[in-house]
Design a protein around this motif. Structure first.
Motif, PDB file in Angstrom:
ATOM      1  N   ILE A 144      27.704 -30.899  33.585  1.00 19.10           N
ATOM      2  CA  ILE A 144      26.335 -31.149  34.062  1.00 19.10           C
ATOM      3  C   ILE A 144      25.445 -31.628  32.925  1.00 19.10           C
ATOM      4  O   ILE A 144      24.367 -32.175  33.169  1.00 19.10           O
ATOM      5  CB  ILE A 144      25.729 -29.886  34.719  1.00 19.10           C
ATOM      6  N   LEU A 145      25.895 -31.449  31.683  1.00 21.10           N
ATOM      7  CA  LEU A 145      25.138 -31.972  30.547  1.00 21.10           C
ATOM      8  C   LEU A 145      25.309 -33.484  30.407  1.00 21.10           C
ATOM      9  O   LEU A 145      24.520 -34.137  29.738  1.00 21.10           O
ATOM     10  CB  LEU A 145      25.585 -31.299  29.255  1.00 21.10           C
ATOM     11  N   GLU A 170      18.885 -24.675  31.070  1.00 20.87           N
ATOM     12  CA  GLU A 170      17.803 -25.359  31.765  1.00 20.87           C
ATOM     13  C   GLU A 170      18.325 -26.169  32.949  1.00 20.87           C
ATOM     14  O   GLU A 170      17.729 -26.189  34.028  1.00 20.87           O
ATOM     15  CB  GLU A 170      17.049 -26.266  30.792  1.00 20.87           C
ATOM     16  N   ARG A 171      19.427 -26.836  32.749  1.00 26.00           N
ATOM     17  CA  ARG A 171      19.987 -27.647  33.830  1.00 26.00           C
ATOM     18  C   ARG A 171      20.494 -26.762  34.971  1.00 26.00           C
ATOM     19  O   ARG A 171      20.351 -27.108  36.143  1.00 26.00           O
ATOM     20  CB  ARG A 171      21.107 -28.545  33.297  1.00 26.00           C
ATOM     21  N   VAL A 172      21.116 -25.640  34.637  1.00 29.18           N
ATOM     22  CA  VAL A 172      21.561 -24.715  35.682  1.00 29.18           C
ATOM     23  C   VAL A 172      20.358 -24.176  36.447  1.00 29.18           C
ATOM     24  O   VAL A 172      20.380 -24.064  37.680  1.00 29.18           O
ATOM     25  CB  VAL A 172      22.379 -23.553  35.075  1.00 29.18           C
ATOM     26  N   VAL A 182      17.902 -35.148  26.409  1.00 26.28           N
ATOM     27  CA  VAL A 182      19.106 -35.946  26.550  1.00 26.28           C
ATOM     28  C   VAL A 182      20.326 -35.061  26.350  1.00 26.28           C
ATOM     29  O   VAL A 182      20.417 -34.342  25.356  1.00 26.28           O
ATOM     30  CB  VAL A 182      19.127 -37.106  25.534  1.00 26.28           C
ATOM     31  N   CYS A 183      21.268 -35.117  27.307  1.00 24.26           N
ATOM     32  CA  CYS A 183      22.443 -34.248  27.247  1.00 24.26           C
ATOM     33  C   CYS A 183      23.299 -34.603  26.041  1.00 24.26           C
ATOM     34  O   CYS A 183      23.641 -35.765  25.826  1.00 24.26           O
ATOM     35  CB  CYS A 183      23.275 -34.394  28.529  1.00 24.26           C
ATOM     36  N   GLY A 184      23.690 -33.595  25.293  1.00 22.66           N
ATOM     37  CA  GLY A 184      24.608 -33.786  24.182  1.00 22.66           C
ATOM     38  C   GLY A 184      23.997 -34.495  22.994  1.00 22.66           C
ATOM     39  O   GLY A 184      24.714 -34.918  22.089  1.00 22.66           O
ATOM     40  N   ALA A 185      22.655 -34.642  22.925  1.00 18.96           N
ATOM     41  CA  ALA A 185      22.032 -35.362  21.819  1.00 18.96           C
ATOM     42  C   ALA A 185      22.112 -34.578  20.533  1.00 18.96           C
ATOM     43  O   ALA A 185      22.079 -35.143  19.455  1.00 18.96           O
ATOM     44  CB  ALA A 185      20.572 -35.673  22.158  1.00 18.96           C
ATOM     45  N   SER A 186      22.198 -33.258  20.616  1.00 16.66           N
ATOM     46  CA  SER A 186      22.241 -32.430  19.418  1.00 16.66           C
ATOM     47  C   SER A 186      23.599 -31.763  19.307  1.00 16.66           C
ATOM     48  O   SER A 186      24.187 -31.361  20.292  1.00 16.66           O
ATOM     49  CB  SER A 186      21.139 -31.366  19.481  1.00 16.66           C
ATOM     50  N   ASP A 187      24.082 -31.641  18.051  1.00 17.80           N
ATOM     51  CA  ASP A 187      25.350 -30.963  17.818  1.00 17.80           C
ATOM     52  C   ASP A 187      25.171 -29.465  17.702  1.00 17.80           C
ATOM     53  O   ASP A 187      26.153 -28.732  17.586  1.00 17.80           O
ATOM     54  CB  ASP A 187      26.008 -31.493  16.539  1.00 17.80           C
TER      55      ASP A 187
END
Length: 528
Positions: free
Chosen positions: A119-120, A148-150, A132-137
């Motif tokens: 879902i990310l 937040e998305r859940v 943005v999904c996955g923008a940060s490591d």
């Protein structure tokens, strides 16, 4: 409730599980295919219930349909074990097929709701956050984004008709407030299958840090005025501590705990509270020490890789299938009269038939290991015959003493129909011998099929086969396979495509040179 005739779970209808698969909406998200697995497990549970009930309704007295009943029972006895194994094998195959398919997003009314890291990667209308999904490591930022998305997804969901609810993400006790709300959502939505998998991808869940920060599964979410509808619960990397009088899991049929913090007393509470439990699997539960299973209608029990386990005592009058995989422990079959199949794998330790084996009148199949490389005489001379056994699987490290141990076991099982021997791929642990004193009085008139895996023309194995050719007077089929195999669920063997191809070709040529001259003309030889 009669212990020998378990009733189906409340509100059960025979077609429910097949209907579940038909009702899977196009918008349902496959996730890690665990929802597919659990729906198929529903068919397994139904079949197990049918197997047990059918056994018990076979009449023993006079009846007008007695002849038909006896015929039906005979057919069932011959087919039930193989049918179960084929179904369990198909679960693995269908799981792999489902995993390879493209993931799909959950719709608002989907009966299967999967919350995982996919879902990310989906910028859809159900997720209103602007990050943005996955923008940060950073894992903490990724966890916050996931939460937040859940939250947005569940807010947009109607909260009804959720039959399967799954969470697959590396969260822990620090996120308990959010996880509690999600579990509460699953309970209020009437979910029948709940999976909470909090194992972080690529990181072992066996460390002390992970154990200390495990999420404590909220029992209170399944306790209230209305009885819970949950039938299947799967927890990974959690804490599960049910109380003795916990009423929230009275409808539970299947329970799978993997890397879960749970004590011996907790398992006893489970047996007391989950009165219609049929399938129990305990894996890598390292706080278990002296485990006692006491349950009237439990049918399948699987225990594996519990590091501190010392003993297992089983009081289960309907138990048909038991599997243990791990270090050597003391197993006491205190009351298991309906046992059909036993799989015991003690690492590199040789195993034998249990002392209380004769009390299992229904036992048909065993899987044992002969993996000790020692040249000491450790095989057991069985003083009794085990006439119920028809199928024996052996995983052996070829040595002369292990070969002798096999013959003494076979001498005690005169009604054996099928024998499988899987030779371990380790170095040969034996000294060459020109002559071995095989035991006398072996009779295997019923043996029809022998299967050899991991064949590399090991001298003890070739000599053992020569011995069997002389005592299995009605043998019809011999299969030799140089490939190695792994022993999977319920003793099923799965081929490993590893090793040197040239070595396998040499093994095939050696089989032709060493086995064919000893083979009676009535036996069909197949070399894989």
């Amino acid at each position: 409730m009669s212990s020998g005739s378990p009733l189906p779970p409340p509100d059960y209808q025979g077609g429910d599980y097949r209907d579940d698969k038909k009702r899977r909406l196009p918008g349902g998200h496959a996730g890690e295919s665990s929802s597919c697995r659990l729906l198929l497990d529903g068919d397994l549970e139904y079949m197990l219930a049918e197997l047990t009930v059918d056994e018990d309704i076979i009449p023993g007295g006079n009846s007008g349909d007695c002849r038909k009943d006896r015929k039906r029972k005979s057919n069932q006895d011959n087919a039930s074990d193989d049918l179960l194994e084929n179904m369990l094998s198909s679960l693995v195959i269908k799981d792999n097929a489902a995993t390879s398919s493209a993931s799909r997003r959950s719709g608002k009314d989907a009966s299967v709701l999967v919350l995982d890291d996919s879902i990310l990667d989906e910028g859809n209308s159900d997720c209103t956050t602007s990050t943005v999904c996955g923008a940060s490591d950073s894992w903490s930022l990724r966890s916050e984004e996931f939460i937040e998305r859940v939250k947005d997804l569940l807010l947009s969901h109607k909260g009804t008709g959720v039959e399967v609810f799954e969470v697959h993400f590396g969260l822990d006790s620090a996120h308990a407030a959010h996880l509690d709300k999600w579990v509460q959502f699953a309970s209020e939505s009437g979910a029948q299958c709940v999976i909470i998998n909090l194992r972080k991808k690529g990181i072992s869940s066996s460390g002390d840090l992970v154990v200390k920060s495990r999420y404590n599964f909220p029992l209170h979410c399944f306790v209230g005025g209305q009885r819970s509808s949950i039938r299947k619960l799967r927890l990974i990397n959690c804490i599960f501590r049910p109380t003795l009088h916990c009423s929230g899991f009275s409808s539970l049929v299947r329970l799978y705990l993997n890397n879960v913090t749970i004590a011996d007393s907790d398992v006893q509470n489970i047996c007391s509270c989950c009165t219609i439990l049929r399938i129990l699997r305990l894996g890598r539960c390292d706080d278990l020490v002296n485990l006692m299973i006491s349950h009237e209608i439990l049918i399948y029990l699987d225990i594996f890789r519990c590091k501190k386990l010392v003993s297992i005592e089983i009081h289960a009058t309907s138990l048909a299938f038991f599997e243990y995989d791990g270090h050597e422990v003391h197993i006491k079959y205190a009351s298991t009269p309906k046992m059909r199949q036993i799989v015991t794998k003690f690492g590199d330790v040789n195993t034998s038939l249990p002392k209380d084996f004769n009390a299992m009148e229904w036992i048909k199949k065993v899987t044992l290991t002969f993996l000790s490389p020692s040249e000491e005489y450790r095989y057991i001379i069985y003083l009794k015959k085990f006439t119920a056994l028809q199928f024996v699987n052996l995983f052996i490290l070829p040595s002369w003493n292990n070969a002798l141990a096999v013959t003494y076991l076979l001498k005690a099982t005169p009604y054996l129909k099928r024998l499988r021997i899987e030779a371990c791929s380790k170095e040969h642990h034996y000294v060459d011998r020109s002559h071995t004193n095989w035991p006398e009085g072996i009779s295997l008139d019923k043996l029809r099929t022998i299967t050899i895996g991991g064949f590399a023309a090991q001298a003890p194995l070739v000599a053992l086969l020569a011995c069997l050719m002389g005592v299995a007077t009605h043998l019809k089929y011999l299969q030799i396979d140089p490939h190695h195999h792994l022993c999977k669920m319920l003793g099923k063997w799965v081929r490993e495509d590893v090793g040197d191809k040239a070595a396998r070709d040499d093994a095939r040529n050696a089989a032709l040179a060493t086995i064919v001259p000893k083979l009676p003309p009535t036996v069909k030889l197949v070399i894989k």
